[in-house]
Design an enzyme around this catalytic site. Structure first.
Site, PDB file in Angstrom:
ATOM      1  N   ASP A   1      36.855 -33.657  -8.823  1.00  0.00           N
ATOM      2  CA  ASP A   1      36.620 -35.093  -8.875  1.00  0.00           C
ATOM      3  C   ASP A   1      37.014 -35.697  -7.535  1.00  0.00           C
ATOM      4  O   ASP A   1      37.755 -35.070  -6.766  1.00  0.00           O
ATOM      5  CB  ASP A   1      37.439 -35.745 -10.007  1.00  0.00           C
ATOM      6  CG  ASP A   1      36.782 -37.003 -10.552  1.00  0.00           C
ATOM      7  OD1 ASP A   1      36.703 -38.002  -9.801  1.00  0.00           O
ATOM      8  OD2 ASP A   1      36.341 -36.995 -11.711  1.00  0.00           O
TER       9      ASP A   1
ATOM     10  N   ASP B   1      33.706 -34.395  -3.513  1.00  0.00           N
ATOM     11  CA  ASP B   1      32.683 -35.442  -3.457  1.00  0.00           C
ATOM     12  C   ASP B   1      31.354 -34.732  -3.638  1.00  0.00           C
ATOM     13  O   ASP B   1      30.861 -34.070  -2.727  1.00  0.00           O
ATOM     14  CB  ASP B   1      32.741 -36.168  -2.117  1.00  0.00           C
ATOM     15  CG  ASP B   1      31.688 -37.265  -1.982  1.00  0.00           C
ATOM     16  OD1 ASP B   1      30.791 -37.343  -2.845  1.00  0.00           O
ATOM     17  OD2 ASP B   1      31.746 -38.022  -1.004  1.00  0.00           O
TER      18      ASP B   1
ATOM     19  N   TYR C   1      19.216 -45.258 -12.885  1.00  0.00           N
ATOM     20  CA  TYR C   1      20.024 -44.274 -13.604  1.00  0.00           C
ATOM     21  C   TYR C   1      19.136 -43.398 -14.477  1.00  0.00           C
ATOM     22  O   TYR C   1      19.260 -42.164 -14.472  1.00  0.00           O
ATOM     23  CB  TYR C   1      21.058 -45.012 -14.452  1.00  0.00           C
ATOM     24  CG  TYR C   1      21.861 -44.145 -15.387  1.00  0.00           C
ATOM     25  CD1 TYR C   1      22.961 -43.429 -14.922  1.00  0.00           C
ATOM     26  CD2 TYR C   1      21.537 -44.053 -16.743  1.00  0.00           C
ATOM     27  CE1 TYR C   1      23.713 -42.640 -15.790  1.00  0.00           C
ATOM     28  CE2 TYR C   1      22.281 -43.273 -17.603  1.00  0.00           C
ATOM     29  CZ  TYR C   1      23.370 -42.567 -17.123  1.00  0.00           C
ATOM     30  OH  TYR C   1      24.105 -41.782 -17.988  1.00  0.00           O
TER      31      TYR C   1
ATOM     32  N   LYS D   1      18.431 -39.219 -14.497  1.00  0.00           N
ATOM     33  CA  LYS D   1      18.717 -38.395 -15.665  1.00  0.00           C
ATOM     34  C   LYS D   1      17.469 -37.661 -16.155  1.00  0.00           C
ATOM     35  O   LYS D   1      17.563 -36.546 -16.680  1.00  0.00           O
ATOM     36  CB  LYS D   1      19.332 -39.251 -16.775  1.00  0.00           C
ATOM     37  CG  LYS D   1      20.706 -39.809 -16.412  1.00  0.00           C
ATOM     38  CD  LYS D   1      21.672 -38.704 -15.977  1.00  0.00           C
ATOM     39  CE  LYS D   1      23.055 -39.216 -15.704  1.00  0.00           C
ATOM     40  NZ  LYS D   1      24.009 -38.134 -15.328  1.00  0.00           N
TER      41      LYS D   1
ATOM     42  N   THR E   1      33.993 -43.929 -23.225  1.00  0.00           N
ATOM     43  CA  THR E   1      34.565 -43.505 -21.948  1.00  0.00           C
ATOM     44  C   THR E   1      34.909 -44.737 -21.128  1.00  0.00           C
ATOM     45  O   THR E   1      34.500 -45.863 -21.459  1.00  0.00           O
ATOM     46  CB  THR E   1      33.568 -42.639 -21.160  1.00  0.00           C
ATOM     47  OG1 THR E   1      32.459 -43.454 -20.755  1.00  0.00           O
ATOM     48  CG2 THR E   1      33.069 -41.465 -21.983  1.00  0.00           C
TER      49      THR E   1
END
Length: 247
Positions: A33, A54, A148, A152, A183
């Protein structure tokens, strides 16, 4: 021998839950992460290794896989989970080139770099499982964030197109398409709105259990929808056949 599992975007949310799930199974977990504090905490919790990564940088992806192999001798499972949203739209008020490029860099190019780094290492270790996090937005529509959604959809195309070429090398490649998951990406007011509509939120731990089940299976080139209270549902894609000219 304990499995070696690499998870990107593992400092929080689904990635952290996946790291914890595999850690609970006794796996050697490599937590990747950009969030050093969060990633280090998760790695400590699962007695694993944190590698600051990254995913938009090819060199970081290569270094991550090299670190995992150096520490534990090989790879068994790689979950390319890192992702972001909010790419904006295409109107006068919401078009933002920089935001679009950032979402593309993390969600699509980052996955490409991860595939390039991880697939040969999995094959060299005798095979294994690679999973990419897509989204239900990748098999439906997301008017709230079309950029987005495009990324995906894109990663599902990668998974389905790469899977046949790597199957003979013992590597299985699949995608998961989570629905609404509790989340940090969901603001409290969003959670309130969703629950008020009578919609169920999946918990990250539930998604993680499904991820583990899919990686342990024999299927490849599939995309699975993951929703609260349901078993993974494979997406039915049309079978394309080449038309033949008469005569």
């Amino acid at each position: 021998m304990a499995h070696v599992v690499v998870v990107t975007g593992a400092a929080s949310g689904i990635g952290a839950a996946v790291a914890r799930h595999f850690g609970g199974l006794g796996a050697h977990v490599v937590v990747a992460d950009v969030d050093e504090a969060g990633g280090t905490a998760v790695a400590r919790e699962v007695d694993g290794l944190f590698v600051r990564t990254d995913t938009t940088r090819e060199a970081d992806n290569l270094a991550l896989i090299a670190a995992a192999v150096a520490a534990y001798g090989g790879l068994d499972v790689v979950h390319l989970n890192a992702g972001i949203g909010d790419g904006g739209g295409f109107g006068e008020d919401d078009y933002d080139r920089a935001r679009q490029h950032r979402v593309l860099a993390v969600n699509l190019h980052g996955v490409m770099y991860g595939l390039h780094a991880a697939l040969p290492a999995l094959a060299a270790h005798g095979g294994g499982s690679l999973l990419v996090t897509s989204s239900m937005a990748g098999v439906g529509a997301a008017p709230f964030d079309p950029v987005y959604a495009a990324t995906k959809y894109g990663v599902i195309g990668l998974v389905r197109s790469l899977a046949p070429a790597w199957q003979d090398k013992g590597v299985r490649i699949n995608a998961v398409c989570p629905g609404i998951v509790r989340t940090p990406i969901l603001r409290p007011e969003a959670v309130e709105y969703i629950t008020a509509q009578g919609l169920a939120l999946a918990e990250p731990a539930e998604i993680a259990a499904s991820v583990a089940g899919i990686t342990a299976g024999e299927e490849t080139g599939r995309a699975y929808v993951l929703q609260a209270g349901r078993s993974p549902e494979p997406v039915a894609f049309p079978k394309l056949e080449l038309a033949r000219a008469d005569g």
